[in-house]
Design an enzyme around this catalytic site. Structure first.
Site, PDB file in Angstrom:
ATOM      1  N   ASP A 191       0.859  -1.191   0.000  1.00 37.28           N
ATOM      2  CA  ASP A 191       0.000   0.000   0.000  1.00 37.28           C
ATOM      3  C   ASP A 191       0.891   1.235   0.000  1.00 37.28           C
ATOM      4  OD1 ASP A 191       0.720  -0.861   2.714  1.00 37.28           O
ATOM      5  OD2 ASP A 191      -0.418   0.886   3.401  1.00 37.28           O
ATOM      6  N   GLU A 226      -0.127  -0.786   5.838  1.00 35.84           N
ATOM      7  CA  GLU A 226       0.926  -0.322   6.753  1.00 35.84           C
ATOM      8  C   GLU A 226       0.799   1.165   7.026  1.00 35.84           C
ATOM      9  OE1 GLU A 226       4.797   1.265   8.133  1.00 35.84           O
ATOM     10  OE2 GLU A 226       3.703   1.808   6.335  1.00 35.84           O
TER      11      GLU A 226
END
Ligand code: ZN
Length: 449
Positions: free
Chosen positions: A84, A151
């Site tokens: 991400d 994250e």
């Protein structure tokens, strides 16, 4: 790596950067098609990995790859990354030299959101495994690889769930390696040698809201002791009375390691156990150094009032506390209350996160990372350090005593500044260096005793 390998790897990272895998938290209405598309891109691009390794999806988007080793009884190794990325702010779009989701190459740099954080890591790990497995790689122990997908928004759905999955399997790891440190250039004044900084611990990041109260009323006849006045006093008290500095093992080692490069100043560092009281005062003037030796408090938001001529009854400030290993959240709260004991304030805990544990720097796991980083960057000095920022790594604390945070990439302070910012990019040679690092590291577990 052959020229063909290199251009293929660069093309793979370019392609990876075109997927808009912008992290979302649970509440957000997410368009998850980019995440699905990214995962099928990995499957298409790394057929040998998908053929030889067991692939499990955790929470739909976090792939966990498992390769069985030759021997039983050796603790497995876990390599981590996340795919991400943070969004690109609308008003910065025109400042990008290349499309942040175009995967374009310009003057040997691959541009795009995620080029340094952290698709470079994901692609390097996959490239290294694809190559090794193609050559018939057979490690002596099990190798696991896992990628988070949230994250940047806390890792609750990704890393936390992956860690739980491993815990339920009763697994323990010889080494857990995540992003974090790097080979940094020109970040410490006076040090010309590249420093390979391997994060062995992270500070905790907590949020506390402090509120002061006042009488309110019209601003034409102000009373003494308004909410803003009391709050200002509280903020000043906190700034003037920081928490005590303390030397933690990784920072002591870091100072010892940097000492030879710093001439006369280095003498203070070399004898840091003796000089710390003096040194701490000098270090406090550098925000980077200060963050290494104490719990810091940053006022990030303040709120008071709703009209220009009305005294606010409440004024509050949001404090981001970064907790040094060895201090606890309770210590911080007690410090705040002690420093402001004469003021009428309320304290609200918004986020409570303690510092991580400290992994030892005199371990086989640390040496393996060091040894293989030096194969790629032989001119570097490898040292442990304490991360002020956070990573997914802390979620794996129950699974290993050796949690290290390091990307084998050379970074100038300009490169560092591009992370989460405009013109995030990676030099192709740095990508190749990262791939080589993982190849070398994984080969270590082919022959280790
Ligand atoms: Zn990251």
């Amino acid at each position: 790596m052959t020229a063909a390998d290199r251009s293929r790897a660069a093309a793979h990272l370019s392609k990876a950067l075109t997927y808009r895998t912008i992290s979302f938290s649970e509440e957000d209405l997410a368009d998850d098609s980019a995440f699905e598309a990214f995962l099928s891109f990995l499957e298409r691009t790394y057929p040998t990995v998908y053929e030889r390794m067991n692939v499990t999806l955790i929470n739909k988007y976090s792939p966990v790859y498992h390769l069985k080793g030759r021997q039983k009884g050796k603790l497995p190794v876990l390599l981590l990354g996340h795919y991400d990325v943070v969004p690109v702010e609308e008003n910065t779009m025109t400042d990008w030299k290349r499309d942040p989701f175009g995967g374009e190459v310009h003057e040997s740099h691959i541009y795009g959101r995620g080029a340094m954080d952290d698709k470079n890591q994901v692609i390097s790990i996959m490239e290294s495994l694809e190559t090794l497995l193609h050559e018939g790689y057979e490690p002596d122990r099990d190798i696991f690889v896992a990628f988070g997908f949230d994250e940047e928004v806390g890792g609750e759905q990704g890393a936390k769930a992956i860690a739980k999955y491993f815990e339920e399997k009763g697994l323990r790891f010889h080494l857990v390696l995540d992003e974090g440190g790097a080979v940094v250039l020109d970040t410490v004044e006076g040090v010309k040698t590249p420093l390979g900084l391997i994060g062995v611990a992270e500070k905790g990041s907590s949020m506390i809201r402090i509120t002061a109260y006042g009488d309110g009323g019209h601003s034409s006849m102000p009373k003494k002791g308004s909410s803003v006045e009391v709050l200002s006093q509280a903020v000043l008290n906190l700034m003037r009375n920081p928490m005590k500095p303390r030397l933690t093992p990784p920072v002591r080692e870091l100072f010892h390691g940097m000492a030879p490069f710093l001439g006369a100043k280095g003498i203070l560092l070399r004898h840091v156990d003796w000089t710390f009281p003096v040194l701490a005062r000098i270090l406090s003037s550098s925000s980077v150094m200060n963050s290494m030796v104490r719990t810091t408090m940053a006022m990030t938001m303040a709120k008071a009032g709703s009209a220009m001529n009305v005294m606010p009854q409440e004024a509050s400030v949001y404090v981001n506390v970064r907790i040094l290993p060895g201090d606890t959240f309770e210590d911080v709260l007690l410090h705040m209350k002690t420093v402001n004991k004469d003021l009428d304030l309320s304290y609200e805990v918004l986020v409570r996160e303690e510092a991580s544990l400290i992994s030892p720097h005199e371990s086989e796991a640390f040496k393996a990372v060091e040894r293989n980083a030096l194969k790629v960057h032989p001119d570097a000095k490898v040292l442990p350090y304490l991360m002020a920022g956070g990573s997914d790594a802390r979620k794996y604390e129950k699974l290993s005593d050796h949690i290290l945070r390091f990307s084998c990439v050379r970074m100038t302070s300009a490169d560092l500044d591009s992370i989460h910012a405009t013109n995030e990019r990676i030099h192709v040679d740095q990508l190749f260096g990262m791939i080589r690092f993982y190849v070398e590291l994984l080969r270590d577990y082919e022959t280790s005793e």
